[in-house]
Design a protein around this motif. Structure first.
Motif, PDB file in Angstrom:
ATOM      1  N   ASN A 219       2.162  33.896  15.666  1.00  0.00           N
ATOM      2  CA  ASN A 219       1.110  32.989  15.134  1.00  0.00           C
ATOM      3  C   ASN A 219      -0.170  33.817  14.744  1.00  0.00           C
ATOM      4  OD1 ASN A 219       2.679  30.510  14.720  1.00  0.00           O
ATOM      5  ND2 ASN A 219       2.187  30.052  16.946  1.00  0.00           N
ATOM      6  N   HIS A 267      -4.487  27.035  25.769  1.00  0.00           N
ATOM      7  CA  HIS A 267      -3.223  27.109  24.676  1.00  0.00           C
ATOM      8  C   HIS A 267      -2.473  28.596  25.040  1.00  0.00           C
ATOM      9  CE1 HIS A 267      -4.188  23.332  22.669  1.00  0.00           C
ATOM     10  NE2 HIS A 267      -5.497  23.631  22.436  1.00  0.00           N
ATOM     11  N   THR A 367       1.134  25.554  20.372  1.00  0.00           N
ATOM     12  CA  THR A 367       0.638  24.853  19.230  1.00  0.00           C
ATOM     13  C   THR A 367       1.027  23.309  19.197  1.00  0.00           C
ATOM     14  OG1 THR A 367       2.806  25.147  18.010  1.00  0.00           O
ATOM     15  CG2 THR A 367       1.470  26.666  17.796  1.00  0.00           C
ATOM     16  N   GLU A 368       0.757  22.685  18.432  1.00  0.00           N
ATOM     17  CA  GLU A 368       1.121  21.014  18.314  1.00  0.00           C
ATOM     18  C   GLU A 368       2.379  20.941  18.422  1.00  0.00           C
ATOM     19  OE1 GLU A 368       0.481  22.383  14.181  1.00  0.00           O
ATOM     20  OE2 GLU A 368      -0.544  22.699  15.956  1.00  0.00           O
TER      21      GLU A 368
END
Length: 501
Positions: A219, A267, A367-368
């Motif tokens: 990402n 995160h 990530t979500e």
């Protein structure tokens, strides 16, 4: 006739050499004598300038192991130092019990079967003797609300259970000591940053239906904190291995442990991997299906980069006829010990022949779509695929029972796939991501469950509440004991593979 492997097995073949305690004692004595012979030959042949003392010390250590095997420990205990400063005396039984009690009293730390609001842990003894697996979960790590440490450790060899437990207890402390230093300090990490860029440029690897990530972050670039965190992992693993070598109450010559240690900070996931335990991510793909992404690489001796290092140090790699799929590491001239991994804590008989304790450090940005991470020893992965593990965890009746559900599923798979083989020990940590922090903090039941004490694998369902009023200064107090500064001399190259097919 090839000698039976003294190291741990891995792979799908479960046939093990048989023999009583006396035979095992004779084999260990034989291995010690061979190692002493090798050290004596090295000393007699002459070593480069400045290394003669080390050769003599290695020979003395080998001879000490022979005396221990013969039961002549009184003379061994009285052996004077050979031109070296006397090491600090080992912790006595009382100190060990005090350390264990202090660790059990740390709020948010679980080192046995239990659960918290965000994690589930479970281990179950196999059918091979004492459970050599260990695990740990530590919330509010380094006194930071956004930081979690967790890890699994798979011991092997005669004293593998002791090695695994010591690494479980001390590795997070040593890692936390370095992370707790001045965060604004200048770190000379030019090589590390360069290496991190190499890791980041790697592509993902497809193995069947499972994606394996070797540390590349798909990402974007690595966060600014990654080089410093990677340095901390390298230092902590180095100091931990040195601690094992100097520990006189645990013989790590033919014993060691794997390690998959992970820090979740916000995160960011940073993972240090040593050996063939594994970390797998459960995440959603583009069509919202739950899939498995392998976050670590099983560091086996047959990986090209690992094999090259081992053979350059005169170690040999081959498989036994009865388990042709399991590559093992052997001494240059003797069919011993047969270690089924390329990196490990301990195993000092092979540390001069390519087996190292330097972890492969990788990174993942949460990530979500990411739901949970599973850390497990190879007793799980030997019988279940990554996808099966992720599916089993997702089907658990509750998050608190997920680890137990997975371990029990692995045991059933062992009985079905290998009915005539001894089931291996299994240890699992399930860490659930993207939890609602407000819900967690407002749930007293969840907060209390995070304080579960360590329990034995013979009582898997038992939990004990800890005294949450203990001092948080315990970590600092324990870290200062023998933790000397040092410089990491080399950075291991990241493990790379070509895509299958």
């Amino acid at each position: 006739m090839v000698e039976a492997a003294a190291g741990r097995r891995s792979g799908t073949c479960r046939r093990r050499p048989s023999g009583g305690g006396e035979l095992q004692r004779q084999q260990l004595l034989h291995q010690r004598l061979l190692a002493a012979h090798v050290a004596m030959a090295t000393t007699a042949a002459g070593a480069p300038s400045g290394t003669g003392g080390r050769c003599l010390e290695d020979f003395a250590d080998c001879l000490l192991g022979v005396l221990r095997a013969l039961g002549l420990t009184s003379w061994a205990a009285a052996r004077p130092p050979q031109g070296q400063p006397r090491p600090p005396p080992p912790r006595g039984a009382a100190d060990a019990r005090r350390l264990a009690a202090e660790l059990r009293a740390v709020p948010g730390r679980i080192a046995g079967n239990g659960a918290s609001a965000v994690a589930s842990l479970y281990t179950l003894q196999g059918r091979k003797g004492v459970n050599q697996d260990a695990m740990v979960f530590w919330e509010n790590f380094c006194s930071r609300d956004d930081t979690i440490f967790c890890g699994v450790f798979d011991g092997h060899g005669p004293y593998g259970h002791l090695v695994a437990k010591r690494v479980r207890d001390l590795l997070p402390i040593k890692l936390g000591a370095d992370l707790g230093m001045d965060e604004d300090r200048e770190t000379s990490t030019s090589n590390i940053k360069s290496n991190a860029n190499q890791v980041g440029s790697q592509e993902h690897i497809d193995r069947g239906n499972t994606t394996i990530s070797t540390g590349a972050e798909q990402n974007g670039e690595y966060p600014e904190c990654f080089p410093a965190l990677r340095t901390s992992f390298l230092k902590a693993f180095h100091v931990m291995d040195r601690d094992l070598k100097l520990h006189k109450n645990i013989d790590c010559f033919f014993s060691g442990t794997t390690a998959v240690a992970m820090i979740k900070q916000g995160h960011n996931l940073i993972i240090g991997n040593l050996g063939d335990s594994r970390a797998v991510l459960g995440t959603r793909n583009e069509i919202n299906q739950l899939v498995a992404v392998q976050l670590t690489v099983d560091l086996k001796p047959n990986i090209p980069s690992e094999a090259q290092r081992i053979m350059q140090r005169k170690g040999r790699i081959f498989a036994l006829p009865e388990e042709p799929e399991v590559a093992r590491v052997w001494l240059p001239k003797y069919n011993s010990p047969g270690l089924a991994m390329a990196r490990a804590f301990g195993d000092f008989c092979l540390k001069d022949h390519g087996v190292i304790s330097m972890p492969d450090v990788s990174y993942h940005h949460i990530t979500e779509k990411d739901e949970f991470v599973v850390l497990a020893t190879d007793g799980v992965w030997d019988v279940l695929s990554n996808d099966e593990v992720v599916s089993i965890v997702s089907r658990a009746t509750s998050q608190a029972s997920a680890a137990r559900f997975l371990v029990e599923s692995a045991h059933r798979a062992w009985r079905n796939r290998f009915p005539t083989s001894k089931i291996d020990d299994c240890a699992v940590v399930c860490l659930f991501l993207n939890m609602d922090e407000e819900t967690e903090s407002s749930n007293p039941m969840a907060n209390n469950s995070a304080n579960s004490a360590e329990v034995t694998s013979n009582q898997p369902s038992a939990t004990t509440q800890l005294n949450t009023g203990s001092s948080a200064d315990i970590v600092t107090a324990m870290v200062t004991d023998g933790n000397e500064p040092f410089v990491v001399e080399a950075i291991a190259k990241p493990v790379t593979h070509a895509k299958d097919g």
